[in-house]
Design a protein around this motif. Structure first.
Motif, PDB file in Angstrom:
ATOM      1  N   CYS A  21       0.857  -1.178   0.000  1.00  0.00           N
ATOM      2  CA  CYS A  21       0.000   0.000   0.000  1.00  0.00           C
ATOM      3  C   CYS A  21       0.900   1.238   0.000  1.00  0.00           C
ATOM      4  CB  CYS A  21      -0.973   0.000   1.173  1.00  0.00           C
ATOM      5  SG  CYS A  21      -0.208   0.148   2.782  1.00  0.00           S
ATOM      6  N   VAL A  23       2.445   4.808   0.862  1.00  0.00           N
ATOM      7  CA  VAL A  23       2.593   5.762   1.962  1.00  0.00           C
ATOM      8  C   VAL A  23       3.587   6.832   1.509  1.00  0.00           C
ATOM      9  CG1 VAL A  23       2.070   4.097   3.796  1.00  0.00           C
ATOM     10  CG2 VAL A  23       4.424   4.464   3.123  1.00  0.00           C
ATOM     11  N   HIS A  43       0.805   8.542   6.442  1.00  0.00           N
ATOM     12  CA  HIS A  43      -0.356   8.099   5.659  1.00  0.00           C
ATOM     13  C   HIS A  43      -1.586   8.825   6.187  1.00  0.00           C
ATOM     14  CE1 HIS A  43      -2.767   5.535   3.144  1.00  0.00           C
ATOM     15  NE2 HIS A  43      -3.521   5.210   4.186  1.00  0.00           N
ATOM     16  N   ASP A  44      -2.383   9.364   5.286  1.00  0.00           N
ATOM     17  CA  ASP A  44      -3.597  10.100   5.657  1.00  0.00           C
ATOM     18  C   ASP A  44      -3.310  11.206   6.674  1.00  0.00           C
ATOM     19  OD1 ASP A  44      -5.279   8.741   3.943  1.00  0.00           O
ATOM     20  OD2 ASP A  44      -5.935   7.294   5.458  1.00  0.00           O
ATOM     21  N   GLY A  45      -2.184  11.883   6.499  1.00  0.00           N
ATOM     22  CA  GLY A  45      -1.850  12.995   7.371  1.00  0.00           C
ATOM     23  C   GLY A  45      -1.302  12.623   8.735  1.00  0.00           C
ATOM     24  N   ARG A  46      -1.121  11.328   8.997  1.00  0.00           N
ATOM     25  CA  ARG A  46      -0.592  10.879  10.294  1.00  0.00           C
ATOM     26  C   ARG A  46       0.817  10.342  10.122  1.00  0.00           C
ATOM     27  NH1 ARG A  46      -3.943   6.407  12.788  1.00  0.00           N
ATOM     28  NH2 ARG A  46      -2.913   5.529  11.020  1.00  0.00           N
TER      29      ARG A  46
END
Length: 141
Positions: A21, A23, A43-46
């Protein structure tokens, strides 16, 4: 004169059972810490993880397997699509195993970033502030 180099790229996190996936990783280099490259995976802002990597080891990993500790690097494949496989071993789990992450990065992008770091501080010209550290220690004693 530049005192730092930075790049962001998409890498592939290999997860057991689901494959890869995407990142983000942000690679940072600062002349004040000339032996290290900082890798921040997100990933996803984290922020998922932050690692300090040895710059020389990162370069060597593009050519062959390196690392016997918590970080292990090796090239995978050949040609324009070859990758750098990065394995990170984390903390020990309650069952005695260790957390583990495997990430694949496009090797030419990593090599390009390393060339930028070499323009900031050429290999062999790194200096550690040992004299300053010793002076601080002796002054405190």
């Amino acid at each position: 004169m530049n005192t730092s180099a930075h790049t962001s790229m998409v890498v592939q996190l290999h997860t057991p059972g689901t494959g890869r996936c995407p990142v983000f990783v942000h690679l940072g280099y600062d002349a004040a810490d000339p032996f290290a490259v900082t890798a921040v995976f997100a990933h996803d802002g984290r922020v998922l993880a932050r690692w300090r990597l040895d710059r020389e080891m990162l370069a060597a990993g593009l050519a062959g397997p390196v690392g016997v500790g918590d970080v292990r690097l090796r090239p995978v494949g050949t040609g324009a699509g070859h990758e750098l496989r990065m394995e990170f071993l984390g903390d020990t789990r309650p069952d005695g195993g260790r957390q583990r992450a495997v990430v694949y990065a496009w090797a030419p992008a990593v090599a390009g970033f390393l060339r930028e770091t070499h323009a900031v501080v050429p290999p062999g010209c790194e200096r550690a502030p040992v004299d300053d550290l010793l002076a601080d220690i002796l002054a405190a004693g």
